[in-house]
Design an enzyme around this catalytic site. Structure first.
Site, PDB file in Angstrom:
ATOM      1  N   GLU A  64       0.829  -1.215   0.000  1.00  0.00           N
ATOM      2  CA  GLU A  64       0.000   0.000   0.000  1.00  0.00           C
ATOM      3  C   GLU A  64       0.860   1.262   0.000  1.00  0.00           C
ATOM      4  O   GLU A  64       0.591   2.235   0.687  1.00  0.00           O
ATOM      5  CB  GLU A  64      -0.993  -0.051   1.160  1.00  0.00           C
ATOM      6  N   GLU A 166      -5.767 -10.443  -3.041  1.00  0.00           N
ATOM      7  CA  GLU A 166      -6.609 -10.446  -1.833  1.00  0.00           C
ATOM      8  C   GLU A 166      -8.085 -10.311  -2.203  1.00  0.00           C
ATOM      9  O   GLU A 166      -8.805  -9.496  -1.629  1.00  0.00           O
ATOM     10  CB  GLU A 166      -6.211  -9.295  -0.895  1.00  0.00           C
TER      11      GLU A 166
END
Length: 290
Positions: A64, A166
């Site tokens: 991220e 994910e």
């Protein structure tokens, strides 16, 4: 766990070495700066990569990075570059990824546009970073397949393998709608030639299912689990039988993977072998001699 995994022919990937979001960084690390922080991050990389060398095929080195930049704020703009360099030196055979959310899920997140992701990856590559893969988290509410396809097409320009790392569907929806939207996402990802793999985010927490689960707590399938079972069965080349033509040839179409072939002639002549069907535009030819 890592004894259980290979014993059941499961391949593991490492997630993650560094998470840029301060909320998920230990307090003692947040209190470090300068040489002390550099020492801590180098110790983390070396300890992880040494202990688990050759056990993970992937590592999410930076997680991220488009949304958060804790380490770069403290250590400078080249911090991520150094993380990748050190990780590659520690385990040269592992595939190294950046991992990010809201790239394929939406076009309304200004921090993680596909163009911004491409620019960041190219910046790191130009600085000499050794990077092998693009991680797309895939936390969907209502997926937009045309947007997803367009994003994947753009990322293909980097010539790096893409993984959906994910995938889940928000629990704000019913289990039936979760299953419907999950099938859309999986079909879109599976059909794209640059997507090398898909991982589902079917995590549990102490109070039960985090967002999307495939089974209940008794391991009975939920609707999302039914979708996964259906698609696994569909995307599998089942036993194919046939007879060769006058040239001794037999053709079939199959999914990528490992195959076992058995050829019989008459009552007593049999030959068996294995081969691998990988990516490529050309027809694969495999010879077996009786």
């Amino acid at each position: 766990m890592l004894e259980f995994v290979p014993a059941h022919q499961i391949i593991a990937r490492g997630h993650n070495i560094f998470w840029e979001d301060p909320k998920f960084i230990p307090a003692w690390v947040r209190n470090l700066s300068g040489p002390d922080l550099w020492s801590a991050v180098n110790s983390r990389i070396q300890s992880l990569m040494t202990k688990y060398k050759d056990q993970f095929i992937h590592w999410d080195v930076s997680n991220e990075n488009l949304h958060f930049d804790f380490y770069e704020q403290r250590l400078g703009h080249n911090a991520t570059l150094e993380f990748f360099r050190t990780a590659h030196q520690a385990d040269p055979l592992a595939t190294l990824f950046m991992n990010e959310f809201n790239v394929v899920e939406t076009c309304s997140d200004g921090k993680s546009t596909v163009d911004g992701y491409i620019a960041r990856l190219r910046e790191l590559q130009q600085d000499g970073v050794y990077m092998d893969g693009i991680g797309l988290e895939g936390h969907f509410t209502v997926p937009n397949p045309p947007l997803m396809r367009a994003v994947l097409d753009k990322l293909t320009s980097l010539n790096l393998p893409i993984w959906l790392t994910e995938v889940d569907i928000s629990n704000s929806l019913t289990q039936e709608m979760q299953a419907t939207y999950l099938e859309q996402v999986l079909r879109e990802g599976f059909s794209h030639p640059s997507v090398n793999g898909i991982m589902l985010w079917t995590a549990l927490h102490p109070k039960g299912c985090y967002q999307m689960c495939l089974t209940d707590d008794k391991f009975r399938n939920l609707p999302a689990g039914d979708v996964v079972d259906k698609l696994l069965k569909e995307w599998y080349t089942h036993e194919v039988n046939g007879q060769t033509d006058e040239h001794g040839s037999f053709s079939f179409s199959g999914f990528l993977g490992e195959y076992r072939i058995v050829v019989k002639y008459g009552k007593n002549r049999t030959a068996a072998s294995t081969f691998s069907l990988g990516r490529g535009d050309e027809t694969r030819h495999f010879n077996i001699q009786l």
